[in-house]
Design a protein around this motif. Sequence first.
Motif, PDB file in Angstrom:
ATOM      1  N   GLN A  15      -9.017  -0.162   8.137  1.00 29.55           N
ATOM      2  CA  GLN A  15      -9.639  -0.305   6.732  1.00 29.55           C
ATOM      3  C   GLN A  15     -10.676  -1.442   6.477  1.00 29.55           C
ATOM      4  O   GLN A  15     -11.220  -1.712   5.592  1.00 29.55           O
ATOM      5  CB  GLN A  15      -8.828  -0.238   5.666  1.00 29.55           C
TER       6      GLN A  15
ATOM      7  N   TYR B 204     -11.053   7.162  -3.154  1.00 32.12           N
ATOM      8  CA  TYR B 204     -10.442   5.842  -2.641  1.00 32.12           C
ATOM      9  C   TYR B 204     -11.286   4.707  -2.877  1.00 32.12           C
ATOM     10  O   TYR B 204     -11.084   3.388  -3.710  1.00 32.12           O
ATOM     11  CB  TYR B 204     -10.194   5.856  -1.343  1.00 32.12           C
TER      12      TYR B 204
ATOM     13  N   PHE C 194     -13.156  -2.463   3.387  1.00 35.26           N
ATOM     14  CA  PHE C 194     -13.219  -3.866   2.359  1.00 35.26           C
ATOM     15  C   PHE C 194     -14.370  -4.417   2.662  1.00 35.26           C
ATOM     16  O   PHE C 194     -14.701  -5.053   1.560  1.00 35.26           O
ATOM     17  CB  PHE C 194     -11.951  -4.601   2.828  1.00 35.26           C
TER      18      PHE C 194
ATOM     19  N   VAL D 151      -3.816  -5.366   4.384  1.00 35.40           N
ATOM     20  CA  VAL D 151      -3.891  -4.006   4.786  1.00 35.40           C
ATOM     21  C   VAL D 151      -4.306  -3.684   6.245  1.00 35.40           C
ATOM     22  O   VAL D 151      -5.055  -4.874   6.813  1.00 35.40           O
ATOM     23  CB  VAL D 151      -5.072  -3.112   3.968  1.00 35.40           C
TER      24      VAL D 151
ATOM     25  N   HIS E 178      -1.337  -1.770  -4.454  1.00 32.16           N
ATOM     26  CA  HIS E 178      -2.368  -0.579  -4.931  1.00 32.16           C
ATOM     27  C   HIS E 178      -1.781   0.820  -4.604  1.00 32.16           C
ATOM     28  O   HIS E 178      -1.931   1.628  -3.612  1.00 32.16           O
ATOM     29  CB  HIS E 178      -3.667  -0.893  -4.043  1.00 32.16           C
TER      30      HIS E 178
ATOM     31  N   TYR F 137      -6.381  -8.983   0.531  1.00 32.02           N
ATOM     32  CA  TYR F 137      -5.764  -7.584   0.924  1.00 32.02           C
ATOM     33  C   TYR F 137      -5.197  -7.504   2.239  1.00 32.02           C
ATOM     34  O   TYR F 137      -5.619  -7.753   3.387  1.00 32.02           O
ATOM     35  CB  TYR F 137      -7.033  -6.718   0.990  1.00 32.02           C
TER      36      TYR F 137
ATOM     37  N   GLY G  19       0.755  -1.262   0.005  1.00 29.64           N
ATOM     38  CA  GLY G  19      -0.103  -0.088   0.085  1.00 29.64           C
ATOM     39  C   GLY G  19       0.796   1.286   0.019  1.00 29.64           C
ATOM     40  O   GLY G  19       0.429   2.050   0.838  1.00 29.64           O
ATOM     41  N   PRO G  20       1.870   1.280  -0.897  1.00 29.24           N
ATOM     42  CA  PRO G  20       2.778   2.587  -0.771  1.00 29.24           C
ATOM     43  C   PRO G  20       1.939   3.873  -1.373  1.00 29.24           C
ATOM     44  O   PRO G  20       0.919   3.565  -2.043  1.00 29.24           O
ATOM     45  CB  PRO G  20       3.889   2.387  -1.730  1.00 29.24           C
ATOM     46  N   ASN G  21       2.204   5.054  -1.411  1.00 28.80           N
ATOM     47  CA  ASN G  21       1.863   6.294  -1.869  1.00 28.80           C
ATOM     48  C   ASN G  21       2.811   7.105  -2.587  1.00 28.80           C
ATOM     49  O   ASN G  21       3.930   7.253  -2.058  1.00 28.80           O
ATOM     50  CB  ASN G  21       0.939   7.052  -0.818  1.00 28.80           C
TER      51      ASN G  21
ATOM     52  N   ASP H  72     -11.397   1.315  -5.290  1.00 31.76           N
ATOM     53  CA  ASP H  72     -11.442  -0.100  -5.111  1.00 31.76           C
ATOM     54  C   ASP H  72     -12.308  -0.908  -5.457  1.00 31.76           C
ATOM     55  O   ASP H  72     -12.143  -2.170  -5.542  1.00 31.76           O
ATOM     56  CB  ASP H  72     -11.244  -0.058  -3.285  1.00 31.76           C
TER      57      ASP H  72
HETATM   58  N1  ARG Z   1      -2.289   3.366  -0.276  1.00 37.00           N
HETATM   59  C1  ARG Z   1      -3.323   3.012   0.790  1.00 37.00           C
HETATM   60  C2  ARG Z   1      -3.214   3.535   2.320  1.00 37.00           C
HETATM   61  O1  ARG Z   1      -2.153   4.371   2.318  1.00 37.00           O
HETATM   62  C3  ARG Z   1      -3.403   1.536   0.986  1.00 37.00           C
HETATM   63  C4  ARG Z   1      -3.692   0.709  -0.099  1.00 37.00           C
HETATM   64  C5  ARG Z   1      -4.685  -0.838   0.311  1.00 37.00           C
HETATM   65  N2  ARG Z   1      -5.122  -1.341  -0.809  1.00 37.00           N
HETATM   66  C6  ARG Z   1      -6.254  -1.104  -1.424  1.00 37.00           C
HETATM   67  N3  ARG Z   1      -6.661  -1.971  -2.443  1.00 37.00           N
HETATM   68  N4  ARG Z   1      -6.811  -0.226  -0.923  1.00 37.00           N
HETATM   69  O2  ARG Z   1      -3.878   3.593   2.926  1.00 37.00           O
END
Ligand code: ARG
Length: 585
Positions: free
Chosen positions: A353, A325, A357, A349, A169, A347, A132-134, A329
Motif C-alpha cells: 500500500q 478506500y 499512502f 501497513v 482503521h 501508518y 488494519g482489521p476488517n 483515508d
Molecule cells: N483494512 C485495511 C486492509 O485490510 C488496512 C487499513 C490500513 N490503514 C489505513 N488507514 N488504510 O488493507
Amino acid sequence: MVTDPEETLAQLVRDALAAELGEQYATADPIIRPSQFADYQSNAALPLAKALGRPPREIATAVAARLADLADPDGQAEAGPIAKVEVSGPGFINITLRDEWIGGQAASQLADPRLGVALAEPAQRVVVDYSGPNVAKELHAGHLRPTVVGDAIVRVLEYLGHTVIRAAHLGDWGTQFGMLIEHALDIGEQATAKELEAGEFTAFYQAARAKFDAEPSFGDRSRQRVVQLQAGDEQAMRLWRMLVDDSLVYLRDVYARLDITLTDADMDPESFYNPVLASVSGELEDKGIAVISDGALCAFPPGFSGRDGRPVPLMLRKSDGGYGYASTDVAAIRYRLVDLHADRIIYVVGSEQHQHFELVFAVARQAGWLTDRASAEHAVIGLMTGPGGQRLKTRSGEQVKLVTLIDEAVDRAGEVIRDRYADPVLRQQIAESVGVGALKYGDLSVARDSSYVLDFDRLLALTGNTGPYLQYATARIRSIFHKAGRDPAAVTGPVAVAQPAERALALSLLGLGRALSDVSVAAEPHKLAAYLFDVASAFTTFYEHCPVLTAEPAVRDSRLALAALTLRVLQAGLGLLGIPVPERM
Ligand code: ARG
C-alpha cells in the motif's frame, strides 16, 4: 540523573570540538563508536581534517587534550566520566570511562523507576494506525506484523511520554456489506447470528462471495442493499451492526491472546468518516486539487507517474458516485491533522500500500492539512512468507488464519518445554507465553520492512536472538535471586565495576534510553529487540566470568545489583515489545 554513556561522550566531544575549532563545530557529528582499545572512540577528526585541510592526527590530538580538560575541569578526576583519552591510528580518539562513574550511573539507573529513560522533549501527539482489521473477516497471517509491530511502537512512544492515539482503521464499510447483508437475509438472521458468534466469518464471507459471483440476481440485490445501508435503512443497519459487533468480539479475543493493547475504543472505523466524505472531496475540488476524470473525481498530486508515464490518480469519488478506500483515508488524515491536532501519524501497513499512502500524504500536503509542523509516515511492513518465499497459504489456497499460527506456535512451545513441568496446567500456561512470545519476538526482531520466512524451529530456539532466549534469561536471573534468598525488587546499589564483563554489562544496561529513542525515530521496534539481545548476551558473559553467589560480600552485592538491573531492563524492554515474561521457564 542517569545519562547514556554514548550521549555523555558525544556531548563532551562536541564541546571539545567547539573549544578547539570554534563555536560552529558545537553541532558537528562526534561519531562515537564502540572501540576495541577503549570503551568508545570518536572518529570526528577524520571528516573534519578533510574540511579543514589539516592532518587528522593533529586535530585529534588537540581535541583529545581539550577533552581531558573538559572531563576534569578542576583537577578532581573522581568527578567526571572520563578516565583516559588517547589518540591512535590515523586520528581516532579512544576514550576510557571511569569505573566509578559507570558504577554510579548503574546504581542511579537501578534506583530510578523509569530506569534512566528520559521523557521525550517535546512530547508529541502521535496517531498510530495499525493492525488494519476488517469486519466479517478473520485476521490472517498477514495481520501478524502490522498488529505486533504497531503495538510495540505504541508502547515505546507512550513510555517516552508521547500522547498516543491508537487507530485500527477498521474496514467496516463498502460495497461488500451489501452482499454480506443480503446473504444474511437469505440464510436467516438467526442462522447468521449463530454462524458469526462462532467466529466463522471466513465461511460466511466465502458463501456470500460465491453467490455474488455466480448469481447475477443476487449481485443486483446486493447493490441495492448497499444503497439502502448508506441511506440508513433500519433493517440493513441492524444486520450491519450485528456483523460489526460480532467482529469486535472476535477481535477482542485475538488481541487479548496476543496481548495487543487495542480496545473497541481504538477501532477507528471507516464508517466514522462516511458522513464527511462528500464535504472533504468537495473541499479538494474547490481547492482545485481534485478534478473530474472519466466521470470520477480524482486528485493527481505532482510527482507520481505510472509505468506508462501518465499521472497516477487518487480516486476520491467513483464515476457511480460511490466513495472508496482512498476517499476514507483522505478524510481520516484530514481528521487526524485538523481535528485531532496530531504532530505525527504513523501508518503501520504492508508495503503493497506504499503508493496509496504516498498519494494520500501528497494530497494532504496540497490541501494544507499536512504542514511542516506535523509529519506523516508509512512504516512499511514486509512480508512474512512460507518456506518457499511465498505468502503463507493453506492447502486449499486460502490465507492462513492468524489463530492457526498462534495455535501452532503454542503447540510447538509445549513440545519444547514438555519435560520440564509435570503440572499440565502450568505447562499449558507457560507454553502459551513461550509460543506467543516466540511468534511476536520473531516478528519484532527483524527490520519491519524486510521480509522473512516463518520458521517455528528458529523462533522457538532457546539460543540466539529469540523470544524464548530472552524469556529464559529473565527466568535464570530470577533463579539466582531465589538461591540467594533475596528479592530482586528490593536490591539497591552501590555498583562497583572492575572486571571487563561487569563494565560491558553496565555500559550495555545504560543504553536503554538510547535504544528506545532509536526505536521512536523511524518507528523501528527491531532496534529494541537487538538491544535486549545485547543485554542478555552481556549478562551471559558476565555470569560466566564473574561468580555472584560465591563472591565476597561487597562484590556479591554489587553483582546482585547488576543482575537486578539486568532483570528490570529485560522485563521493561520485553514489556515494551509486548512479549509476555513468564516467572519460570
Ligand atoms: N483494512 C485495511 C486492509 O485490510 C488496512 C487499513 C490500513 N490503514 C489505513 N488507514 N488504510 O488493507
